[in-house]
Design a protein around this motif. Sequence first.
Motif, mmCIF file in Angstrom:
data_model
loop_
_atom_site.group_PDB
_atom_site.id
_atom_site.type_symbol
_atom_site.label_atom_id
_atom_site.label_comp_id
_atom_site.label_asym_id
_atom_site.label_seq_id
_atom_site.Cartn_x
_atom_site.Cartn_y
_atom_site.Cartn_z
ATOM 1 N N SER A 165 4.665 -4.381 11.333
ATOM 2 C CA SER A 165 5.094 -2.884 9.942
ATOM 3 C C SER A 165 3.906 -3.275 9.354
ATOM 4 C CB SER A 165 6.513 -3.725 9.401
ATOM 5 O OG SER A 165 7.394 -3.993 10.783
ATOM 6 N N ASP A 166 4.039 -4.664 8.733
ATOM 7 C CA ASP A 166 2.063 -4.327 8.245
ATOM 8 C C ASP A 166 0.841 -3.566 7.860
ATOM 9 O OD1 ASP A 166 -0.119 -5.239 6.486
ATOM 10 O OD2 ASP A 166 0.052 -7.099 6.179
ATOM 11 N N PRO A 167 0.489 -3.072 7.221
ATOM 12 C CA PRO A 167 -0.932 -2.066 7.830
ATOM 13 C C PRO A 167 -2.427 -2.728 7.772
ATOM 14 C CG PRO A 167 0.145 -1.022 5.995
ATOM 15 C CD PRO A 167 1.509 -2.258 5.810
ATOM 16 N N LEU A 168 -1.895 -3.809 7.956
ATOM 17 C CA LEU A 168 -3.097 -4.914 7.703
ATOM 18 C C LEU A 168 -3.502 -5.416 9.413
ATOM 19 C CD1 LEU A 168 -3.778 -6.017 5.066
ATOM 20 C CD2 LEU A 168 -5.461 -4.867 5.830
ATOM 21 N N ALA A 169 -1.802 -5.757 10.005
ATOM 22 C CA ALA A 169 -1.346 -6.680 10.713
ATOM 23 C C ALA A 169 -1.735 -5.999 12.189
ATOM 24 C CB ALA A 169 -0.024 -6.440 10.931
ATOM 25 N N PHE A 224 0.754 -1.227 -0.119
ATOM 26 C CA PHE A 224 -0.330 -0.204 0.479
ATOM 27 C C PHE A 224 0.972 1.265 -0.017
ATOM 28 C CE2 PHE A 224 -2.322 -2.952 2.709
ATOM 29 C CZ PHE A 224 -3.158 -3.515 1.506
ATOM 30 N N LYS A 225 0.784 2.351 -0.917
ATOM 31 C CA LYS A 225 1.563 3.277 -0.742
ATOM 32 C C LYS A 225 1.017 4.876 -0.082
ATOM 33 C CE LYS A 225 4.235 3.098 -4.849
ATOM 34 N NZ LYS A 225 4.603 2.197 -5.153
ATOM 35 N N THR A 226 -0.783 4.360 -0.231
ATOM 36 C CA THR A 226 -1.645 5.481 -0.068
ATOM 37 C C THR A 226 -2.822 5.126 1.434
ATOM 38 O OG1 THR A 226 -3.288 5.684 -1.235
ATOM 39 C CG2 THR A 226 -0.824 7.419 -1.367
ATOM 40 N N GLN A 227 -2.797 6.103 1.857
ATOM 41 C CA GLN A 227 -3.975 5.181 3.271
ATOM 42 C C GLN A 227 -5.159 4.955 2.392
ATOM 43 O OE1 GLN A 227 -5.888 8.331 5.926
ATOM 44 N NE2 GLN A 227 -4.028 8.053 7.478
ATOM 45 N N GLN A 228 -5.502 5.607 1.121
ATOM 46 C CA GLN A 228 -7.012 5.459 0.069
ATOM 47 C C GLN A 228 -6.569 3.986 -0.047
ATOM 48 O OE1 GLN A 228 -9.718 8.183 -0.537
ATOM 49 N NE2 GLN A 228 -10.214 5.867 -0.918
ATOM 50 N N ASP A 229 -5.099 3.430 -0.531
ATOM 51 C CA ASP A 229 -4.878 2.262 -1.209
ATOM 52 C C ASP A 229 -5.913 1.261 0.018
ATOM 53 O OD1 ASP A 229 -4.404 3.376 -3.077
ATOM 54 O OD2 ASP A 229 -2.113 2.622 -2.429
ATOM 55 N N VAL A 277 2.467 7.932 7.280
ATOM 56 C CA VAL A 277 1.584 7.061 6.600
ATOM 57 C C VAL A 277 -0.022 6.637 7.034
ATOM 58 C CG1 VAL A 277 0.333 6.920 4.242
ATOM 59 C CG2 VAL A 277 2.812 7.958 4.463
ATOM 60 N N PHE A 278 0.181 5.308 7.951
ATOM 61 C CA PHE A 278 -0.091 4.491 7.901
ATOM 62 C C PHE A 278 -0.406 4.348 10.054
ATOM 63 C CE2 PHE A 278 1.091 3.460 3.953
ATOM 64 C CZ PHE A 278 -0.420 3.076 3.456
ATOM 65 N N ASN A 279 0.267 5.878 10.135
ATOM 66 C CA ASN A 279 -0.316 5.764 11.819
ATOM 67 C C ASN A 279 0.708 4.237 12.558
ATOM 68 O OD1 ASN A 279 -0.649 8.042 12.123
ATOM 69 N ND2 ASN A 279 -2.549 7.503 11.810
ATOM 70 N N LEU A 280 1.315 3.399 12.015
ATOM 71 C CA LEU A 280 2.026 2.541 12.325
ATOM 72 C C LEU A 280 2.914 2.426 13.514
ATOM 73 C CD1 LEU A 280 2.220 0.348 9.151
ATOM 74 C CD2 LEU A 280 0.967 0.350 10.746
ATOM 75 N N PRO A 281 2.553 1.676 14.856
ATOM 76 C CA PRO A 281 3.488 2.636 16.237
ATOM 77 C C PRO A 281 4.561 1.830 16.260
ATOM 78 C CG PRO A 281 1.666 1.429 16.830
ATOM 79 C CD PRO A 281 1.215 1.087 15.296
ATOM 80 N N VAL A 329 -7.505 1.672 2.300
ATOM 81 C CA VAL A 329 -9.124 1.522 2.548
ATOM 82 C C VAL A 329 -9.650 0.897 1.490
ATOM 83 C CG1 VAL A 329 -10.901 3.596 2.480
ATOM 84 C CG2 VAL A 329 -8.697 3.320 4.379
ATOM 85 N N ASP A 330 -9.550 1.053 0.036
ATOM 86 C CA ASP A 330 -10.199 0.822 -0.843
ATOM 87 C C ASP A 330 -10.061 -0.938 -0.945
ATOM 88 O OD1 ASP A 330 -10.759 3.125 -1.437
ATOM 89 O OD2 ASP A 330 -9.110 3.016 -3.212
ATOM 90 N N PHE A 331 -8.853 -1.169 -0.382
ATOM 91 C CA PHE A 331 -8.609 -2.286 -0.313
ATOM 92 C C PHE A 331 -9.688 -3.259 0.681
ATOM 93 C CE2 PHE A 331 -6.806 -6.609 2.186
ATOM 94 C CZ PHE A 331 -6.272 -7.161 1.257
ATOM 95 N N ILE A 332 -9.729 -2.792 2.097
ATOM 96 C CA ILE A 332 -10.354 -3.426 2.942
ATOM 97 C C ILE A 332 -11.958 -3.674 2.721
ATOM 98 C CG2 ILE A 332 -11.300 -2.774 6.127
ATOM 99 C CD1 ILE A 332 -8.750 -2.559 6.422
ATOM 100 N N LEU A 333 -12.419 -1.942 2.190
ATOM 101 C CA LEU A 333 -13.690 -1.778 1.210
ATOM 102 C C LEU A 333 -14.582 -2.665 0.451
ATOM 103 C CD1 LEU A 333 -14.312 1.521 2.995
ATOM 104 C CD2 LEU A 333 -14.833 -0.439 3.769
ATOM 105 N N LYS A 334 -13.093 -3.369 -0.464
ATOM 106 C CA LYS A 334 -13.765 -3.810 -1.664
ATOM 107 C C LYS A 334 -14.744 -4.023 -1.919
ATOM 108 C CE LYS A 334 -10.933 -8.209 -0.858
ATOM 109 N NZ LYS A 334 -10.646 -7.607 0.271
ATOM 110 N N LYS A 335 -15.571 -4.609 -1.500
ATOM 111 C CA LYS A 335 -17.585 -5.283 -1.549
ATOM 112 C C LYS A 335 -17.938 -4.683 -0.868
ATOM 113 C CE LYS A 335 -15.504 -10.030 -3.420
ATOM 114 N NZ LYS A 335 -14.807 -10.832 -2.973
ATOM 115 N N GLN A 336 -17.603 -3.894 0.193
ATOM 116 C CA GLN A 336 -18.867 -3.422 0.653
ATOM 117 C C GLN A 336 -19.495 -1.787 -0.126
ATOM 118 O OE1 GLN A 336 -19.067 -4.774 3.632
ATOM 119 N NE2 GLN A 336 -17.220 -5.332 3.713
ATOM 120 N N GLU A 337 -20.529 -1.149 0.725
ATOM 121 C CA GLU A 337 -21.536 -0.189 -0.032
ATOM 122 C C GLU A 337 -20.208 0.849 0.535
ATOM 123 O OE1 GLU A 337 -24.420 -1.249 -1.260
ATOM 124 O OE2 GLU A 337 -24.050 0.930 -1.451
#
Length: 512
Positions: free
Chosen positions: A174-178, A3-8, A46-50, A10-18
């Motif tokens: 280090s992974d924004p999803l983890a 992921f490069k941006t927060q938008q990337d 960018v991703f607020n990773l502590p 968000v779009d990944f997490i919301l991919k199938k959502q309304e």
Amino acid sequence: MGFKTQQDLVDFILKKQERRPLYESVSRFAPANIALCKYWGKKDDVFNLPTNSSLSISLGGKGTYTTISCSDHDTLIVNGEETALKAPISQRLFRFLNLFRLPDTKFHIQTTGNLPLGAGLASSASSFASYILALSHLYGWQLSRQELSILARLGSGSAARSIYDGFVVWHAASDPLASYAEPLKKTWDDLCIGLILVSDAAKPFSSSEAMKLTKQTSPLYQNWAQAAKQDFTLLKRAIRQSDFQLFGEVCEHNAMTMHATMIAAKPMILYWLPETLAVFQKVHELRKKGLQVYLTEDAGPNVKLLFLRKDRVEIQKHFPEMDVVQPFSEIPDFSKNNPFVVRIDKRDRMLGFENKQLVHERCLLHRAISVLIYRRRGKDIEILLQKRHKNKYHSGGLWANTCCSHPQPHGDLSVEAQKILIYEMGFSVPLKQIGHFTYQEQVGKGVWESEYDYLFVGQYQEGDTIRYHPEEIFAIKWMPLEQLKSELKHKPDKYVVWLPEIMSMFNKYINH
Ligand code: DP6
């Protein structure tokens, strides 16, 4: 995942959502949280990773209540006041919301906190968590709590933890999803947090700026990361074993290590005021005298004390202004209708909101709504009464007006009155507000009413089916007005204390 941006992300997490709102308006609450092992320093801005994992306690009913309504343009109301869209707080919020909405979706946002803003009492955490919880409901997203925690983190790191009640850990990764937060499955019913407000002025540095400076310039920063890692492990052990001494020592030491690290930054980052230090000294003196009280402090001058319920009265004597939260017993019950009440002053100006139970235990003035439904039978008027369910938190088993409740923080009174009528009685008729009254009475063991009550009346329309809520109401009946007057005179014990006031207002209205 690159992921490069927060938008990337968000779009990944919301991919199938309304991506279109399902509702006109929704409201959600999120609790504030106090870090016990702090988050201070980011691996990634960018991703607020502590840099380090943190551990917090959520503050029960203290936090932020947000209502998001669809609108044709954006507006923001913070604590009852309209805020310019150019103001930094609005810019930050709408930048966040833009990650989730389509460009033609606009919002009217009302957000109210019951803790001071920007004073290191973690209000950005509860704000961003409440935004994401409200958005998720508005769009009907099917997301896990972990995913919601990741999304809240993008607004403010500590918001990742405000998705939950109780003790919460937020994992460094280090992974924004983890890097998400999750609750610790351990409660500590006796634990108390004392909030000491030294100043509600905005802080000199935002947490983000201060963290950046500390990381870049403080020679102690490497030690902080190491110390925080050890504290995190020790704190989990103290909580698991309910070891209060270890718990208090680790929390206090962690806060002091964080502040020492930032004081060594260039320029120095100092959030303390002389009053802050006076509280520190007093806590240390009390501890020397044998009282088990510890402190923690975030990015602001205000201090939070940690102690057990057995010492509450004694500690309160030394800090009379302290607001005490019992984080495990004051969690609002969202399974119940209207878990909050709106606190007001004597002129009905909103002071904030509070957990319903707490307000009734402490006899705090708040806003209420009463509804009275009548019908005409020839020349007579009959009143629709309800017998309150015996399990109600007060006045159970007594006869009352048609229904009553508490408006929620951003509610319009007439809309709320309709909602209550539908919820409790299962039908709706046009309602008219005919006035208000105030009263204060003890209504049960340890329970007081202190209300500013708006009275709405409506005429029953023949044919409407009454379906009363079985958990709220035990029985209903129509009673002729004259009979009710006589009953209130001769058998007042069968009726709730606020009914005579309502009937006297109704009599004036009907005879007008
Ligand atoms: C001292 O979460 O406010 O309260 O991620 O930049 O928004 P951003 O920072 P923020 O920082 C909180 C710092 C703290 C410690 C903590 O809550 O863990």
